[in-house]
Write a protein that holds these residues in place. Structure first.
Motif, PDB file in Angstrom:
ATOM      1  N   UNK A  37       0.791  41.656 -43.298  1.00  0.00           N
ATOM      2  CA  UNK A  37      -0.342  42.127 -42.657  1.00  0.00           C
ATOM      3  C   UNK A  37      -0.788  43.570 -43.437  1.00  0.00           C
ATOM      4  N   UNK A  38      -0.282  43.804 -44.574  1.00  0.00           N
ATOM      5  CA  UNK A  38      -0.723  44.946 -45.173  1.00  0.00           C
ATOM      6  C   UNK A  38      -1.737  44.908 -45.877  1.00  0.00           C
ATOM      7  N   UNK A  39      -2.661  45.999 -46.201  1.00  0.00           N
ATOM      8  CA  UNK A  39      -3.514  45.849 -47.170  1.00  0.00           C
ATOM      9  C   UNK A  39      -3.377  46.052 -48.483  1.00  0.00           C
ATOM     10  N   UNK A  40      -2.290  46.403 -48.993  1.00  0.00           N
ATOM     11  CA  UNK A  40      -1.538  46.515 -50.295  1.00  0.00           C
ATOM     12  C   UNK A  40      -1.006  45.338 -50.789  1.00  0.00           C
ATOM     13  N   UNK A  41      -0.778  44.276 -49.832  1.00  0.00           N
ATOM     14  CA  UNK A  41      -0.140  43.084 -50.167  1.00  0.00           C
ATOM     15  C   UNK A  41      -0.979  41.997 -50.886  1.00  0.00           C
ATOM     16  N   UNK A  42      -0.222  41.554 -52.177  1.00  0.00           N
ATOM     17  CA  UNK A  42      -1.079  40.479 -52.842  1.00  0.00           C
ATOM     18  C   UNK A  42      -0.344  39.377 -52.805  1.00  0.00           C
ATOM     19  N   UNK A  43      -0.731  38.333 -52.281  1.00  0.00           N
ATOM     20  CA  UNK A  43       0.207  37.210 -52.116  1.00  0.00           C
ATOM     21  C   UNK A  43       0.518  36.448 -53.686  1.00  0.00           C
ATOM     22  N   UNK A  44      -0.426  36.249 -54.272  1.00  0.00           N
ATOM     23  CA  UNK A  44      -0.378  35.488 -55.681  1.00  0.00           C
ATOM     24  C   UNK A  44      -0.693  36.349 -56.805  1.00  0.00           C
ATOM     25  N   UNK A  45      -0.103  37.453 -56.827  1.00  0.00           N
ATOM     26  CA  UNK A  45      -0.267  38.428 -57.891  1.00  0.00           C
ATOM     27  C   UNK A  45       0.420  37.989 -59.341  1.00  0.00           C
ATOM     28  N   UNK A  46       1.649  37.391 -59.070  1.00  0.00           N
ATOM     29  CA  UNK A  46       2.321  36.771 -60.362  1.00  0.00           C
ATOM     30  C   UNK A  46       2.795  35.380 -60.130  1.00  0.00           C
ATOM     31  N   UNK A  47       2.567  34.645 -61.333  1.00  0.00           N
ATOM     32  CA  UNK A  47       2.788  33.178 -61.510  1.00  0.00           C
ATOM     33  C   UNK A  47       3.564  32.941 -62.355  1.00  0.00           C
ATOM     34  N   UNK A  48       4.269  32.019 -62.423  1.00  0.00           N
ATOM     35  CA  UNK A  48       5.207  31.298 -63.581  1.00  0.00           C
ATOM     36  C   UNK A  48       4.733  30.039 -64.050  1.00  0.00           C
ATOM     37  N   UNK A  49       4.426  29.822 -65.042  1.00  0.00           N
ATOM     38  CA  UNK A  49       4.020  28.415 -65.649  1.00  0.00           C
ATOM     39  C   UNK A  49       5.040  27.835 -66.671  1.00  0.00           C
ATOM     40  N   UNK A  50       5.199  26.468 -66.441  1.00  0.00           N
ATOM     41  CA  UNK A  50       6.008  25.867 -67.568  1.00  0.00           C
ATOM     42  C   UNK A  50       5.240  24.538 -67.852  1.00  0.00           C
ATOM     43  N   UNK A  51       4.880  24.159 -68.881  1.00  0.00           N
ATOM     44  CA  UNK A  51       4.219  23.298 -69.213  1.00  0.00           C
ATOM     45  C   UNK A  51       2.976  23.051 -68.581  1.00  0.00           C
ATOM     46  N   UNK A  52       2.217  23.973 -68.378  1.00  0.00           N
ATOM     47  CA  UNK A  52       0.838  24.152 -67.755  1.00  0.00           C
ATOM     48  C   UNK A  52       0.646  23.791 -66.317  1.00  0.00           C
TER      49      UNK A  52
END
Length: 87
Positions: free
Chosen positions: A27-42
């Motif tokens: 519930x925080x304003x500073x929270x970014x849900x999808x800030x970092x993603x890891x990809x493998x074979x696209x």
């Protein structure tokens, strides 16, 4: 041996809270849900949340969990949405 704890997490008292707490990262304003993603074979295989207080860098040390919270918690935007009736 885990990842080292960030100095900012210690300074802001980052810790796990009960699920019904008002201080959750979710519930925080500073929270970014999808800030970092890891990809493998696209294909996205993992996504992790980050906090703008602790920086949006990659790495386990910068990951934040939705059921944790800290002293820098600010949920003013979330509360305004709840008052308007749009979650």
């Amino acid at each position: 041996m885990g990842s080292p704890t960030l100095k900012a997490k210690v300074e802001h008292n980052y810790k796990k809270y009960p699920a019904n707490s008002e201080r959750l990262c979710l519930t925080c304003n500073h929270y970014v849900a999808d800030a970092f993603s890891a990809y493998k074979d696209g294909v996205r295989v993992r996504h992790e949340a980050r906090c703008t207080v602790f920086r949006l860098k990659s790495g386990r040390a910068y990951r934040v969990l939705w059921d944790h919270g800290c002293d820098a918690h600010d949920n003013s935007e979330y509360m305004a949405k709840c008052e308007r009736g749009t979650r």
